[in-house]
Design an enzyme around this catalytic site. Structure first.
Site, PDB file in Angstrom:
ATOM      1  N   GLY A  27      -1.483   6.871   3.867  1.00 24.94           N
ATOM      2  CA  GLY A  27      -0.115   6.384   3.634  1.00 24.94           C
ATOM      3  C   GLY A  27      -0.040   5.569   2.348  1.00 24.94           C
ATOM      4  O   GLY A  27       0.847   5.775   1.510  1.00 24.94           O
ATOM      5  N   HIS A  28      -0.996   4.630   2.174  1.00 21.50           N
ATOM      6  CA  HIS A  28      -1.022   3.840   0.932  1.00 21.50           C
ATOM      7  C   HIS A  28      -1.242   4.759  -0.280  1.00 21.50           C
ATOM      8  O   HIS A  28      -0.614   4.593  -1.322  1.00 21.50           O
ATOM      9  CB  HIS A  28      -2.174   2.828   0.948  1.00 21.50           C
TER      10      HIS A  28
END
Ligand code: PAF
Length: 272
Positions: A27-28
């Site tokens: 996600g990051h």
């Protein structure tokens, strides 16, 4: 970091920024890839911000792995990783906070009353230090994204805020550093958040408009797992985050659930 950012700006380079608390996951990295596309220099920060944790929350236990994080950031082309420590960010005598009036009141703010003050304060400080042209935040933290957008507007930061879509595991669980806390046997219960959101979307597609009926069905599904304790399930206006009684225009369904000892959040668009 502040003087390096000044040099970059004087050299005419644009800066994209992705603030994180580390223990990076896909996600990051997806947010970093968005930043990479949008500016000359990509800066990420890794800082587990103490002011957004209340006493008794998981500040000490929050997962940390700096070496792994640095390698992951490098793999997606981050140019600078800013890794301040607590005393750099909050020197002795620190007493200036940023707090918003309305947006932090509902949803996560109900059970985490100091959380958004801590987030807005640290993000404002990081913006002043990094001086980005754009900053990228995940839509998984939907209320946080709304708070940051409002703060940037209210305080004239002049930074473009970009929301990155939620990245999910193959089984649908929204990626989160806190997923590391889940016991294997809690996984089906954790998946009920995503399932309930999908079920709600299907209800809206089938013509249901009553928010209370949609929320009640989601509650029944999530509560059918004994380890789950529902913090909130809400259908809210995507900008004001105010509760909506009817899904007669685009809405956001957001929820927070404690799965065993792990508090998870998720959200999805309804009605579009
Ligand atoms: O979303 C997070 O990881 C944090 O809340 C943030 C934005 C980095 C502020 O500490």
């Amino acid at each position: 970091m502040q003087s390096r950012a000044g040099q970059l700006k004087r050299a005419g380079r644009t800066i994209a920024f992705v603030p994180t608390m580390g223990f990076l996951h896909e996600g990051h990295l997806s947010l970093m890839r968005i930043g990479r596309e949008r500016a000359d220099t990509l800066v990420a920060s890794i800082f587990v911000n103490p002011t957004q944790f209340a006493p008794g929350e998981d500040f000490e236990a929050y997962p940390r792995d700096m070496q792994r994080d640095l390698a992951m950031a490098r793999s997606v082309g981050v140019d600078i990783v800013f890794t301040p420590d607590d005393t750099m960010m909050y020197a002795q005598g620190f007493q200036t906070y940023v707090s918003l009036e309305e947006l932090p009141r509902g949803l996560c703010g109900q059970s985490r009353p100091i959380f958004f003050r801590g987030v807005a304060t640290v993000v404002a400080k990081l913006f002043n230090i990094v001086g980005p042209d754009i900053a990228v935040f995940g839509e998984k933290d939907f209320q946080q994204l709304a708070v940051i957008r409002r703060m940037v507007k209210d305080l004239n930061f002049g930074i473009e805020i970009v929301g990155g879509p939620t990245v999910r595991e193959a089984d649908g669980l929204a990626m989160s550093s806190r997923n590391a806390y889940l016991r294997p046997e809690e996984r089906p219960a954790a998946l009920s958040l995503h399932d309930a959101l999908r079920q709600s979307q299907a209800m809206v597609r089938a013509g249901e408009r009553r928010a209370d009926a949609i929320i009640a069905a989601a509650e029944r599904h999530i509560a059918s797992f004994a380890v789950n304790t529902i913090d909130y399930i809400a259908i809210a206006d995507p900008d004001t985050l105010e509760d909506m009684a009817s899904v007669d225009r685009p809405a956001r369904m957001a929820l927070a659930v404690k799965v065993g000892a792990t508090r998870l959040i998720d959200n999805m668009a309804l009605g579009r």
